[in-house]
Design a protein around this motif. Structure first.
Motif, short mmCIF file in Angstrom:
data_model
loop_
_atom_site.label_atom_id
_atom_site.label_comp_id
_atom_site.label_asym_id
_atom_site.label_seq_id
_atom_site.Cartn_x
_atom_site.Cartn_y
_atom_site.Cartn_z
N PHE B 80 0.85 -1.19 0.00
CA PHE B 80 0.00 0.00 0.00
C PHE B 80 0.89 1.24 0.00
O PHE B 80 1.12 1.86 1.03
CB PHE B 80 -0.93 -0.03 1.21
N SER B 81 1.41 1.58 -1.17
CA SER B 81 2.37 2.67 -1.23
C SER B 81 2.03 3.67 -2.33
O SER B 81 2.86 4.46 -2.74
CB SER B 81 3.77 2.13 -1.46
N ALA B 82 0.79 3.61 -2.81
CA ALA B 82 0.40 4.51 -3.91
C ALA B 82 -0.57 5.57 -3.40
O ALA B 82 -1.33 5.33 -2.47
CB ALA B 82 -0.24 3.71 -5.03
N VAL B 83 -0.49 6.74 -4.02
CA VAL B 83 -1.38 7.85 -3.66
C VAL B 83 -1.96 8.40 -4.97
O VAL B 83 -1.24 8.49 -5.97
CB VAL B 83 -0.59 8.95 -2.90
N PRO B 84 -3.25 8.76 -5.00
CA PRO B 84 -3.83 9.30 -6.23
C PRO B 84 -3.07 10.51 -6.76
O PRO B 84 -2.55 11.31 -5.98
CB PRO B 84 -5.24 9.73 -5.78
N PHE B 85 -2.99 10.64 -8.06
CA PHE B 85 -2.33 11.75 -8.78
C PHE B 85 -0.82 11.73 -8.67
O PHE B 85 -0.15 12.59 -9.21
CB PHE B 85 -2.86 13.11 -8.30
N LEU B 86 -0.27 10.77 -7.90
CA LEU B 86 1.18 10.70 -7.79
C LEU B 86 1.62 9.33 -8.28
O LEU B 86 2.13 8.50 -7.54
CB LEU B 86 1.62 10.92 -6.33
N HIS B 87 1.40 9.10 -9.56
CA HIS B 87 1.66 7.79 -10.13
C HIS B 87 3.15 7.45 -10.09
O HIS B 87 3.98 8.26 -10.47
CB HIS B 87 1.15 7.75 -11.57
N GLY B 88 3.44 6.25 -9.60
CA GLY B 88 4.82 5.79 -9.60
C GLY B 88 5.67 6.30 -8.45
O GLY B 88 6.82 5.91 -8.31
N VAL B 89 5.13 7.19 -7.64
CA VAL B 89 5.89 7.69 -6.49
C VAL B 89 5.69 6.72 -5.32
O VAL B 89 4.57 6.33 -5.03
CB VAL B 89 5.42 9.10 -6.08
N TYR B 90 6.79 6.33 -4.67
CA TYR B 90 6.70 5.38 -3.57
C TYR B 90 6.41 6.12 -2.26
O TYR B 90 7.28 6.78 -1.71
CB TYR B 90 8.01 4.58 -3.48
N GLY B 136 -17.46 10.60 5.95
CA GLY B 136 -17.82 9.23 5.57
C GLY B 136 -17.77 9.01 4.07
O GLY B 136 -17.21 8.03 3.59
N ILE B 137 -18.31 9.97 3.33
CA ILE B 137 -18.34 9.83 1.87
C ILE B 137 -16.92 9.91 1.31
O ILE B 137 -16.54 9.14 0.41
CB ILE B 137 -19.25 10.91 1.25
N THR B 138 -16.10 10.81 1.85
CA THR B 138 -14.71 10.92 1.40
C THR B 138 -13.96 9.61 1.66
O THR B 138 -13.22 9.11 0.81
CB THR B 138 -13.98 12.06 2.13
N PHE B 139 -14.19 9.04 2.85
CA PHE B 139 -13.54 7.77 3.17
C PHE B 139 -13.92 6.70 2.16
O PHE B 139 -13.07 5.97 1.66
CB PHE B 139 -13.92 7.32 4.58
N LEU B 140 -15.22 6.61 1.83
CA LEU B 140 -15.67 5.61 0.85
C LEU B 140 -15.01 5.84 -0.50
O LEU B 140 -14.61 4.90 -1.18
CB LEU B 140 -17.20 5.66 0.71
N GLY B 141 -14.89 7.12 -0.89
CA GLY B 141 -14.21 7.44 -2.15
C GLY B 141 -12.77 6.97 -2.14
O GLY B 141 -12.29 6.36 -3.10
N CYS B 142 -12.08 7.23 -1.03
CA CYS B 142 -10.68 6.80 -0.90
C CYS B 142 -10.58 5.29 -1.02
O CYS B 142 -9.69 4.76 -1.68
CB CYS B 142 -10.12 7.22 0.46
N GLN B 143 -11.53 4.60 -0.37
CA GLN B 143 -11.47 3.15 -0.40
C GLN B 143 -11.72 2.62 -1.81
O GLN B 143 -11.06 1.68 -2.24
CB GLN B 143 -12.51 2.59 0.57
N ALA B 144 -12.62 3.28 -2.52
CA ALA B 144 -12.88 2.87 -3.90
C ALA B 144 -11.61 3.00 -4.72
O ALA B 144 -11.25 2.12 -5.51
CB ALA B 144 -14.00 3.72 -4.50
N TRP B 145 -10.87 4.11 -4.51
CA TRP B 145 -9.63 4.29 -5.25
C TRP B 145 -8.61 3.22 -4.87
O TRP B 145 -7.94 2.64 -5.74
CB TRP B 145 -9.04 5.69 -4.97
N GLU B 146 -8.52 2.96 -3.57
CA GLU B 146 -7.54 1.97 -3.12
C GLU B 146 -7.84 0.59 -3.70
O GLU B 146 -6.93 -0.12 -4.12
CB GLU B 146 -7.53 1.92 -1.59
N TRP B 147 -9.11 0.22 -3.71
CA TRP B 147 -9.50 -1.06 -4.30
C TRP B 147 -9.13 -1.11 -5.77
O TRP B 147 -8.58 -2.09 -6.25
CB TRP B 147 -11.01 -1.27 -4.14
#
Lengths: 113, 255
Positions: B80-90, B136-147
């Motif tokens: 789990f080392s990825a962050v949105p909009f920062l592709h390829g950055v560890y 709550g909604i932001t958390f769900l959005g984050c989880q959707a991205w992580e999945w």
């Protein structure tokens, strides 16, 4: 609803209670930040896992005790919630040990080496 | 609720059958019972995680030399080392840290809404419930991205070794699903989907409940009823969801 709080607003208008809420927030935030610090500075091992588990239990204590208000409920309700949880913790430890047994004694992965 | 009677201070408070047990109202006590049963369900998942995790070999080399393999359990911070909009950055555990912060903060706004409810302060209840909903909604959005990221995997994928019909087969796998997993043994992905998925479902229910009490607050329903206790009951549920995440965070992402 018969609620001891609804019609008995504290004299300070709840200011003391809000202070406790924000204090709890800072405790949770600092503990989580410390967990991150430990995750990247300490070597993997039993000591590190023990520290993480202890910190998690402290965080759980604050969330359940203050946010869920359990600390201020009657003793019987506190024990009613606490005992089943303690038994669950025992189950977790027991089955982690069992997992170690499966790994070491049966060693179903040795052929993968 | 029809089953309770408002009493003046000093007298024992009553349910329909008599004095209320443990000085807790019917609704709150039932919420506690539900949460205990829900604890058992989540414990079942965490217990399975513990058992399966320790029946697999651990990675024994240096953390810096770690590579994904299906022959040992992965180090979570490498997965789990990825962050949105920062592709390829560890950035190990950064995104999950943000998610944890969002959920803890939404728990704070929830308890502030409960506190405002004690004072029958409708404006503040509305305000804090909206913040909680947003969290709550932001958390769900984050989880959707992580999945999504977990399912699609890294650009390079990883090579896994499998024993098929007595022969070692090597092939490259991208991402993870319930049948194959580029990050480690297949059960690691299975447990990730089940544990975070079950928690996410709870967050979703919490958002729905929060929306319902927000709606009733803003239409003045609780003012007419003379009590904001429903906010407390939904609050109990919301804090429980936060509590479960604290455990998931430790056992899945840190240990």
């Amino acid at each position: 609803m018969a609620n001891s709080h609804s019609h008995h607003v504290p004299a300070d208008g709840g200011a003391a209670q809000r202070k406790v809420i924000w204090k709890t927030f800072w405790v949770l935030l600092i503990l989580t930040a410390l967990e991150f610090l430990i995750a990247f500075t300490m070597h993997h091992g039993t000591l590190r896992i023990t520290i993480f588990v202890l910190m998690t239990i402290v965080k759980a204590f604050y969330i359940v005790g203050e946010f869920m208000h359990l600390k201020h409920e009657t003793k019987s309700l506190i024990w009613l919630i606490l005992w089943p949880t303690v038994l669950v913790l025992w189950l977790i430890v027991a089955l982690i040990v069992e997992g170690g047994f499966i790994f070491e004694e049966l060693n179903i992965f040795k052929f993968l080496k | 609720m029809a089953s309770t009677i408002t009493s003046t201070s000093g007298e024992p408070k009553l349910w329909l059958g008599g004095v209320e047990p443990m000085k807790a109202s019917y609704g709150k006590l039932m919420m506690w019972f539900f949460l205990i049963s829900d604890t058992f369900t989540f414990s079942g998942l965490l217990v399975s995680y513990g058992l399966i995790r320790y029946s697999f070999p651990a990675y024994t080399g240096e953390v810096a030399d770690f590579t994904f393999s299906n022959l040992y359990w992965p180090i979570p911070e490498k997965v789990f080392s990825a962050v949105p909009f920062l592709h390829g950055v560890y950035l190990p555990l950064v995104f999950v840290g943000i998610m944890t912060f969002i959920l803890i903060f939404s728990s704070v706004t929830m308890v502030l809404a409960v506190e405002a409810g004690h004072r029958m302060d409708r404006k503040n209840v509305e305000k804090y419930l909206l913040w909680t909903l947003l969290g709550g909604i932001t958390f769900l959005g984050c989880q959707a991205w992580e999945w999504t990221h977990f399912i699609h995997g890294t650009d390079e994928g990883s090579v896994i070794r499998e024993l098929i019909n007595g022969e070692w087969i090597e092939r490259t796998v991208f991402g993870a699903n319930l049948k194959e997993n580029q990050y480690g043994p297949v059960p690691f992905a299975d447990l990730f989907f089940f544990i975070t998925g079950f928690h996410g479902t709870h967050v979703f229910s919490g958002v729905v409940l929060n929306y319902l009490v927000f709606y009733r607050t803003s239409t003045g329903f609780y003012d007419r009823r003379g009590s904001y206790e429903m906010i407390e009951k939904v609050g109990l549920y919301w804090h429980f969801v936060d509590l479960v995440w604290v455990f998931v965070f430790t056992f899945f992402y840190l240990v």
